[in-house]
Design an enzyme around this catalytic site. Structure first.
Site, PDB file in Angstrom:
ATOM      1  N   SER A   1       0.799  -1.220   0.000  1.00  0.00           N
ATOM      2  CA  SER A   1       0.000   0.000   0.000  1.00  0.00           C
ATOM      3  C   SER A   1       0.833   1.272   0.000  1.00  0.00           C
ATOM      4  CB  SER A   1      -0.943   0.005   1.211  1.00  0.00           C
ATOM      5  OG  SER A   1      -0.199   0.123   2.410  1.00  0.00           O
TER       6      SER A   1
ATOM      7  N   LYS B   1       0.525   4.232   6.972  1.00  0.00           N
ATOM      8  CA  LYS B   1      -0.023   5.083   5.924  1.00  0.00           C
ATOM      9  C   LYS B   1       0.552   6.491   6.081  1.00  0.00           C
ATOM     10  CE  LYS B   1      -2.953   1.790   4.860  1.00  0.00           C
ATOM     11  NZ  LYS B   1      -2.664   0.896   3.754  1.00  0.00           N
TER      12      LYS B   1
END
Lengths: 153, 117
Positions: A36, A80
């Site tokens: 990701s 993230k």
């Protein structure tokens, strides 16, 4: 002989306490795997050093990479990038392809917007909404492993 | 959390194993980080866990405005025992499980109201 064992036990216990305090309040090492955050982080795995002071004193800024507890599964940590903090308004594309479906989201008080660098492979705030600030665990500062890609973020 | 807990203050003992091993059940009183302010801890009762559907009255007076909320995965619904004075999941939605800090087990102070929850 028992006093030797007791002394060794105390030394090990002291070491454990020091490591625990450092881990809980100063910094942690985390091995982060997943696509990701490609290309910033390798999909095959990176050893990262996080520091906890930024999160503790609420000094996390837009653009920082953070590790947080997942809002969907409390046993999972996610890595993230912070794209918006409380009070910001962010324009979100629910699907990276659908340019005309952008919607504005106002980040509520006490929340941040987390998004992976690879929008096609990341499950992030576009799916589960803004994340409460208290879920953040640490801010990524260094990549330690692989050694040839040592980097300060 | 009146009348379960005193408005003037109680000293409570929380245990962390229930939260760590995800053994928090509906009806438990828990302490959690507030989703609105990470520096504040809140003490509420768990009314629903992930997968449950709960009928919520946004205002305690408005009986006909009840709406059903499905608790998403990894979240719980926290609500204070005093619906008129509590700011809880009716205002900020389901709370991620990872925000829970501990489950209240004992009230230690005031000593005359010692209680195991």
């Amino acid at each position: 002989m028992f006093s030797d064992i007791a002394r060794k036990f105390c030394q090990v216990f002291n070491l454990f306490c020091c490591v625990h305090v450092f881990h809980a309040h100063v910094g942690q090492l985390h091995y982060v795997v997943g696509p990701s955050m490609f290309p910033t982080l390798n999909a095959t795995g990176d050893l990262l050093f996080l520091e906890r002071f930024s999160v503790r004193f609420q000094k996390v800024n837009v653009g920082d990479i953070v590790v947080a507890c997942s809002p969907e599964n409390p046993r999972v940590l996610i890595c993230k990038r912070v794209l918006a903090v409380e009070g910001d308004s962010i324009s979100v594309l629910p699907e990276p392809y659908a340019q005309d479906a952008a919607k504005n989201v106002l980040i509520p008080k006490g929340h941040v917007w987390l998004q992976g660098d690879d929008p096609y492979k990341s499950r992030d705030s576009r799916h589960y909404g803004p994340v409460p600030y208290a879920l953040l665990q640490g801010k990524v500062q260094l990549r330690i492993w692989p050694p040839h890609s040592w980097k300060k973020f | 959390m009146f009348p379960t807990l005193n408005a003037t203050g109680d000293l409570l003992f929380l245990e962390r194993f229930s939260v760590r091993f995800q053994k928090v059940n509906v009806g438990d009183i828990v302490v959690a980080c507030s989703p609105e302010n990470p520096r504040v801890l809140i003490c509420k009762r768990v009314l629903a866990v992930e997968g449950d559907s709960i009928s919520v009255l946004p205002e305690p007076y408005a009986q006909d405005a009840a709406k059903n909320v499905l608790i998403p995965k990894g979240h719980v619904w926290l609500q204070g025992d005093d619906p008129y004075k509590s700011r809880d999941s009716r205002h900020y939605g389901p709370v991620p499980y990872a925000l829970l800090q501990g489950k209240v087990q004992l009230r230690i102070w005031p000593p005359h109201s010692w209680k195991k929850f």
